[in-house]
Design a protein around this motif. Structure first.
Motif, PDB file in Angstrom:
ATOM      1  N   THR A  98       0.827  -1.215   0.000  1.00 12.77           N
ATOM      2  CA  THR A  98       0.000   0.000   0.000  1.00 12.77           C
ATOM      3  C   THR A  98       0.852   1.252   0.000  1.00 12.77           C
ATOM      4  O   THR A  98       0.550   2.223  -0.714  1.00 12.77           O
ATOM      5  N   ARG A  99       1.917   1.284   0.818  1.00  8.24           N
ATOM      6  CA  ARG A  99       2.818   2.449   0.825  1.00  8.24           C
ATOM      7  C   ARG A  99       3.327   2.735  -0.586  1.00  8.24           C
ATOM      8  O   ARG A  99       3.371   3.882  -1.017  1.00  8.24           O
ATOM      9  N   VAL A 125       0.665   4.310  -2.906  1.00 12.67           N
ATOM     10  CA  VAL A 125       0.393   5.730  -2.663  1.00 12.67           C
ATOM     11  C   VAL A 125       1.359   6.596  -3.464  1.00 12.67           C
ATOM     12  O   VAL A 125       0.978   7.652  -3.982  1.00 12.67           O
ATOM     13  N   MET A 155      -4.689  -1.702  -6.239  1.00 11.82           N
ATOM     14  CA  MET A 155      -3.554  -1.147  -5.503  1.00 11.82           C
ATOM     15  C   MET A 155      -2.300  -2.005  -5.610  1.00 11.82           C
ATOM     16  O   MET A 155      -1.186  -1.483  -5.620  1.00 11.82           O
ATOM     17  N   CYS A 159      -6.607   8.628   2.602  1.00 10.45           N
ATOM     18  CA  CYS A 159      -5.153   8.696   2.781  1.00 10.45           C
ATOM     19  C   CYS A 159      -4.430   8.679   1.437  1.00 10.45           C
ATOM     20  O   CYS A 159      -3.414   9.380   1.256  1.00 10.45           O
ATOM     21  N   ILE A 160      -4.936   7.892   0.497  1.00  8.70           N
ATOM     22  CA  ILE A 160      -4.321   7.850  -0.836  1.00  8.70           C
ATOM     23  C   ILE A 160      -4.479   9.207  -1.521  1.00  8.70           C
ATOM     24  O   ILE A 160      -3.522   9.729  -2.112  1.00  8.70           O
ATOM     25  N   GLN A 166      -2.097  11.644  -0.304  1.00  7.70           N
ATOM     26  CA  GLN A 166      -0.712  11.201  -0.502  1.00  7.70           C
ATOM     27  C   GLN A 166      -0.014  10.969   0.836  1.00  7.70           C
ATOM     28  O   GLN A 166       1.102  11.430   1.076  1.00  7.70           O
ATOM     29  N   ASP A 167      -0.702  10.237   1.688  1.00 11.76           N
ATOM     30  CA  ASP A 167      -0.217   9.921   3.033  1.00 11.76           C
ATOM     31  C   ASP A 167       0.076   8.426   3.114  1.00 11.76           C
ATOM     32  O   ASP A 167      -0.795   7.627   3.485  1.00 11.76           O
ATOM     33  N   PRO A 168       1.304   8.009   2.772  1.00 19.54           N
ATOM     34  CA  PRO A 168       1.599   6.571   2.735  1.00 19.54           C
ATOM     35  C   PRO A 168       1.506   5.893   4.093  1.00 19.54           C
ATOM     36  O   PRO A 168       1.044   4.753   4.184  1.00 19.54           O
ATOM     37  N   ALA A 193      -2.149   5.441   5.037  1.00 17.94           N
ATOM     38  CA  ALA A 193      -2.738   4.365   4.234  1.00 17.94           C
ATOM     39  C   ALA A 193      -2.268   2.999   4.725  1.00 17.94           C
ATOM     40  O   ALA A 193      -3.052   2.053   4.818  1.00 17.94           O
TER      41      ALA A 193
END
Length: 219
Positions: free
Chosen positions: A95-96, A99, A139, A186-187, A190-192, A195
């Motif tokens: 997930t990181r 993002v 994703m 969060c995506i 742009q908050d890895p 997320a």
């Protein structure tokens, strides 16, 4: 070439039948799985059975020991816990990375899938699972680490096979929808790390729900 393809198809079918027998309890925990007996029961040769047992071994359903052959691993809370602990490591990492590469079109597609999921509102568990799979595949599928993605897919199918006999509780349904919304937010921001934390809670919640349902089914 055609003969090999037929064997692959037969092995896949036998794999699914054996996996379902193990999950449902028709084949008991620690029961020995004898290749010749399985081949006779399923009306096939021994090679597809061996291939299916190797696949089940790779997924943790079957344990093989020297001179004793294959036996069924108990499908219990520990089994689900082990899978979920691995997924709590894998999915936040996937997930990181997503993002960092997500486009506006990706976010719009996630929102579209989420709208379908919410409109369905768990009315059809199989259709919900397919939509949820699309949501997460969007994703993960472009990630460079194909081994991690393939392991996620394998675990996803295992957990679905285990959980499909249990209805999703209303509280878990609400949490799933909320966790998806938080993940999308969060995506978009742009908050890895946000997320990654959201997906970790999502995985933990799903695993906990399956284990609770397994516990209740034993009462």
């Amino acid at each position: 070439m055609q003969h090999a393809q037929q064997n692959d198809e037969a092995g896949g079918s036998i794999y699914e039948r054996l996996r379902d027998d193990i999950i449902s309890g028709r084949v008991k925990a620690n029961e020995r799985l004898k290749v010749a007996e399985l081949a006779s029961r399923m009306g096939t040769s021994t090679n597809p059975v061996r291939e299916a047992l190797q696949q089940l071994r790779g997924e943790g359903f079957v344990v093989m020991t020297p001179n004793r052959g294959a036996r069924v691993r108990p499908i219990d809370e520990d089994f689900v816990r082990d899978i979920c602990e691995i997924e709590v490591l894998i999915e936040p990492a996937l997930t990181r990375w997503f993002v960092g590469i997500a486009t506006r079109e990706d976010v719009e597609e996630l929102e579209r899938l989420q709208e379908e999921i919410e409109a369905m509102n768990f009315g059809d568990e199989l259709a919900h699972s397919n939509l949820d799979l699309q949501f997460h595949q969007l994703m993960y599928n472009r990630h460079y680490n194909r081994h991690a993605v393939e392991l996620w897919v394998r675990h996803r199918h295992i957990l679905w096979a285990i959980s499909r006999g249990f209805p999703t509780s209303l509280s878990r349904q609400a949490n799933v929808l909320g966790e998806h919304r938080e993940l999308i937010a969060c995506i978009k921001a742009q908050d890895p790390e946000g997320a990654a934390n959201a997906i970790a809670r999502h995985v933990e919640g799903s695993g906990r729900h399956i284990m609770e349902r397994m516990r209740l089914s034993k009462r």
